[in-house]
Design a protein around this motif. Structure first.
Motif, PDB file in Angstrom:
ATOM      1  N   GLY A 129     108.525  45.777  69.349  1.00 21.01           N
ATOM      2  CA  GLY A 129     109.441  45.269  68.338  1.00 21.01           C
ATOM      3  C   GLY A 129     109.280  43.780  68.129  1.00 21.01           C
ATOM      4  O   GLY A 129     109.436  43.275  67.005  1.00 21.01           O
ATOM      5  N   TRP A 130     108.999  43.042  69.202  1.00 24.44           N
ATOM      6  CA  TRP A 130     108.692  41.605  69.084  1.00 24.44           C
ATOM      7  C   TRP A 130     107.519  41.423  68.124  1.00 24.44           C
ATOM      8  O   TRP A 130     107.563  40.578  67.224  1.00 24.44           O
ATOM      9  CB  TRP A 130     108.383  41.046  70.468  1.00 24.44           C
ATOM     10  CG  TRP A 130     107.652  39.732  70.501  1.00 24.44           C
ATOM     11  CD1 TRP A 130     107.730  38.706  69.597  1.00 24.44           C
ATOM     12  CD2 TRP A 130     106.729  39.288  71.511  1.00 24.44           C
ATOM     13  NE1 TRP A 130     106.921  37.659  69.975  1.00 24.44           N
ATOM     14  CE2 TRP A 130     106.298  37.990  71.144  1.00 24.44           C
ATOM     15  CE3 TRP A 130     106.246  39.869  72.685  1.00 24.44           C
ATOM     16  CZ2 TRP A 130     105.386  37.277  71.912  1.00 24.44           C
ATOM     17  CZ3 TRP A 130     105.350  39.153  73.456  1.00 24.44           C
ATOM     18  CH2 TRP A 130     104.917  37.869  73.067  1.00 24.44           C
ATOM     19  N   GLY A 131     106.472  42.212  68.293  1.00 22.94           N
ATOM     20  CA  GLY A 131     105.310  42.091  67.428  1.00 22.94           C
ATOM     21  C   GLY A 131     105.626  42.384  65.974  1.00 22.94           C
ATOM     22  O   GLY A 131     105.132  41.695  65.061  1.00 22.94           O
ATOM     23  N   VAL A 132     106.468  43.407  65.725  1.00 22.35           N
ATOM     24  CA  VAL A 132     106.851  43.733  64.357  1.00 22.35           C
ATOM     25  C   VAL A 132     107.609  42.572  63.730  1.00 22.35           C
ATOM     26  O   VAL A 132     107.321  42.145  62.605  1.00 22.35           O
ATOM     27  CB  VAL A 132     107.693  45.018  64.320  1.00 22.35           C
ATOM     28  CG1 VAL A 132     108.242  45.266  62.907  1.00 22.35           C
ATOM     29  CG2 VAL A 132     106.853  46.213  64.772  1.00 22.35           C
ATOM     30  N   LEU A 133     108.596  42.038  64.459  1.00 24.74           N
ATOM     31  CA  LEU A 133     109.353  40.895  63.940  1.00 24.74           C
ATOM     32  C   LEU A 133     108.446  39.686  63.716  1.00 24.74           C
ATOM     33  O   LEU A 133     108.588  38.970  62.716  1.00 24.74           O
ATOM     34  CB  LEU A 133     110.476  40.526  64.913  1.00 24.74           C
ATOM     35  CG  LEU A 133     111.712  41.415  64.914  1.00 24.74           C
ATOM     36  CD1 LEU A 133     112.695  40.944  65.977  1.00 24.74           C
ATOM     37  CD2 LEU A 133     112.384  41.426  63.543  1.00 24.74           C
ATOM     38  N   ASP A 134     107.523  39.460  64.638  1.00 17.03           N
ATOM     39  CA  ASP A 134     106.614  38.326  64.515  1.00 17.03           C
ATOM     40  C   ASP A 134     105.831  38.401  63.203  1.00 17.03           C
ATOM     41  O   ASP A 134     105.669  37.403  62.501  1.00 17.03           O
ATOM     42  CB  ASP A 134     105.661  38.297  65.707  1.00 17.03           C
ATOM     43  CG  ASP A 134     104.804  37.048  65.747  1.00 17.03           C
ATOM     44  OD1 ASP A 134     105.371  35.948  65.989  1.00 17.03           O
ATOM     45  OD2 ASP A 134     103.572  37.143  65.520  1.00 17.03           O
ATOM     46  N   ARG A 135     105.363  39.600  62.871  1.00 16.82           N
ATOM     47  CA  ARG A 135     104.588  39.762  61.625  1.00 16.82           C
ATOM     48  C   ARG A 135     105.479  39.629  60.395  1.00 16.82           C
ATOM     49  O   ARG A 135     105.074  39.013  59.394  1.00 16.82           O
ATOM     50  CB  ARG A 135     103.892  41.129  61.633  1.00 16.82           C
ATOM     51  CG  ARG A 135     103.059  41.406  60.364  1.00 16.82           C
ATOM     52  CD  ARG A 135     101.925  40.403  60.222  1.00 16.82           C
ATOM     53  NE  ARG A 135     101.220  40.580  58.960  1.00 16.82           N
ATOM     54  CZ  ARG A 135     101.555  39.987  57.823  1.00 16.82           C
ATOM     55  NH1 ARG A 135     102.621  39.178  57.790  1.00 16.82           N
ATOM     56  NH2 ARG A 135     100.858  40.189  56.722  1.00 16.82           N
ATOM     57  N   LEU A 136     106.691  40.177  60.437  1.00 15.73           N
ATOM     58  CA  LEU A 136     107.592  40.058  59.288  1.00 15.73           C
ATOM     59  C   LEU A 136     107.994  38.608  59.054  1.00 15.73           C
ATOM     60  O   LEU A 136     108.045  38.145  57.904  1.00 15.73           O
ATOM     61  CB  LEU A 136     108.845  40.908  59.518  1.00 15.73           C
ATOM     62  CG  LEU A 136     108.662  42.425  59.584  1.00 15.73           C
ATOM     63  CD1 LEU A 136     109.997  43.096  59.883  1.00 15.73           C
ATOM     64  CD2 LEU A 136     108.068  42.980  58.301  1.00 15.73           C
ATOM     65  N   LEU A 137     108.283  37.895  60.142  1.00 17.30           N
ATOM     66  CA  LEU A 137     108.696  36.493  60.012  1.00 17.30           C
ATOM     67  C   LEU A 137     107.552  35.605  59.537  1.00 17.30           C
ATOM     68  O   LEU A 137     107.788  34.535  58.971  1.00 17.30           O
ATOM     69  CB  LEU A 137     109.235  35.984  61.356  1.00 17.30           C
ATOM     70  CG  LEU A 137     110.565  36.595  61.815  1.00 17.30           C
ATOM     71  CD1 LEU A 137     110.806  36.314  63.291  1.00 17.30           C
ATOM     72  CD2 LEU A 137     111.721  36.064  60.979  1.00 17.30           C
ATOM     73  N   GLU A 138     106.345  36.038  59.775  1.00 12.60           N
ATOM     74  CA  GLU A 138     105.169  35.293  59.337  1.00 12.60           C
ATOM     75  C   GLU A 138     104.957  35.393  57.833  1.00 12.60           C
ATOM     76  O   GLU A 138     104.340  34.516  57.226  1.00 12.60           O
ATOM     77  CB  GLU A 138     103.942  35.842  60.078  1.00 12.60           C
ATOM     78  CG  GLU A 138     102.636  35.148  59.791  1.00 12.60           C
ATOM     79  CD  GLU A 138     101.482  35.815  60.531  1.00 12.60           C
ATOM     80  OE1 GLU A 138     100.843  35.149  61.352  1.00 12.60           O
ATOM     81  OE2 GLU A 138     101.225  37.015  60.265  1.00 12.60           O
TER      82      GLU A 138
END
Length: 396
Positions: free
Chosen positions: A63-72
């Motif tokens: 989930g951290w990775g998903v958020l990281d990509r969305l926030l990018e």
């Protein structure tokens, strides 16, 4: 910047004053001395979404990775986040970072939080054995201490083996997140779910209710930790009644909900060992509430399309999902306890790639239509029978 809870004597005094300056992605942040604040930029060609984050121990790094990509992605604005357990931790860390300095700061804070988790785990005796490192894929199945602890939790309660109710993760979270700032967050809404031990109902903490205790309640596995009491009410892990909750999104402006799944709903192997059976029971239990919520959303959507709920204040939700279930099905459940940095970053990268693929394929569908197939959930449990206008019955 280190966060402090309301009553922490280390917390700096004074709110300060001062104007605002432009921050990352065109947002607004306060100058030094002012109350930390950032807002999504007005206008632009952004697509607003809500994010629902499942829990699952170290697997929450997906989930951290998903958020990281969305926030990018500057095209994406996150209106609200619903989280359970590790998903709740991801949500509050990201919200704190957004308030402090926008999407880039939120990404940095998520990275720092998971690094702290990994560093703290170095002192834990529950780690991969040499045999696990050589012959398994990230699991801890051959750690003798884990086997002993697993057996002990079946006969001894946390009130007996941990009478002081020590939980290092609580200290880490309180140190990493400024919960006063999170409770004043107005750039993203939070819905943190926990299970009321007395009533069996889901409790959704939101707004001023979001505290370190609320997040720890959301992550409280009853065979490991004592129930977390808030205002005299005991709570256990939110996964039992909402993993994560979806219904609060009906009150959001955005109709789009991106579900981040990390707990396999299906497994193609029959569990045979005692540990495998218990682990699969936990997965089924934690997915049951999600399946019911998906069916509830689907039912509301169908009623809206037929015009049955005119004037009831509902809008159709467009469900999407980013799933790591194929990868997680290949992992032993004990890998949820593996906080090695190499494993956490492996899961982060899986989440980033999954989110990147979803954005590439479905970005244009945001705000227009759902991209998640609900047919398997619609038919997977008891069929619902709805009356038609002429009085006949039809299965949904």
């Amino acid at each position: 910047m280190t966060g402090f809870d309301d009553n922490d004597p280390r917390r700096p005094a004074g709110n300060g004053s001062g104007g605002h300056a432009h921050g990352p992605n065109g947002g607004v942040v306060c100058r030094p001395g002012a109350k930390p604040h950032w807002t999504w930029p007005k206008g632009g060609n952004t697509r607003r979404v809500n994010v629902a984050l499942q829990g699952g121990g170290a697997h929450g790094a997906f989930g951290w990775g998903v958020l990281d990509r969305l926030l990018e992605d500057s095209r994406i604005e996150i209106e609200a986040m619903s989280g359970t357990s590790a998903g709740a931790m991801n949500a509050v860390v990201a919200a704190d970072g957004l308030m402090e300095g926008g999407p880039q700061r939120a990404r940095e804070r998520l990275d720092r939080f998971w690094r702290r988790v990994s560093v703290d785990a170095l002192t834990s005796p529950v780690r991969r054995s040499l045999f696990d490192m050589l012959f398994s894929a990230w699991d801890l199945d051959h750690n003798p201490l884990l086997m002993f602890f697993d057996m002990m939790t079946r006969v001894v309660s946390p009130y007996q083996f941990n009478p002081m109710n020590l939980n290092p993760l609580r200290e880490l979270l309180a140190d990493e997140v400024d919960f006063r700032r999170v409770r004043g967050c107005d750039c993203v809404r939070l819905f943190i779910s926990a299970t009321n031990v007395h009533t069996s109902h889901a409790k959704v903490f939101t707004g001023r209710e979001v505290t370190v205790d609320a997040v720890m309640a959301s992550a409280c596995l009853p065979y490991i930790f004592q129930a977390v009491e808030i205002d005299g009410v005991p709570y256990w892990d939110g996964g039992y009644m909402g993993n994560p909750v979806l219904s609060p999104f009906f009150n959001c402006r955005s109709q789009d909900v991106l579900l981040v799944q990390i707990i396999p709903i299906e497994r193609h192997m029959t569990p045979k060992s005692a540990r495998e059976i218990v682990d699969r029971l936990h997965e089924i239990s934690f997915n049951a509430s999600l399946i019911k919520e998906l069916r509830y959303v689907d039912l509301i959507n169908q009623c809206l399309r037929r015009g049955d709920l005119k004037g009831a204040g509902f809008r159709e939700l467009f469900l999407h999902n980013v799933s790591g279930c194929i990868e997680f099905e290949a992992l032993a459940p004990s890998s949820k306890l593996n906080a090695e940095w190499s494993f956490l970053t492996h899961l982060r990268d899986l989440g980033r790639r999954a989110a990147d693929e979803w954005l590439r394929r479905y970005f244009d569908q945001i705000g227009r239509a759902a991209t998640m197939d609900l047919e398997p959930f619609r038919c997977g449990m008891v069929d619902l029978v709805m009356p038609e206008a002429d009085g006949s019955l039809v299965k949904t």
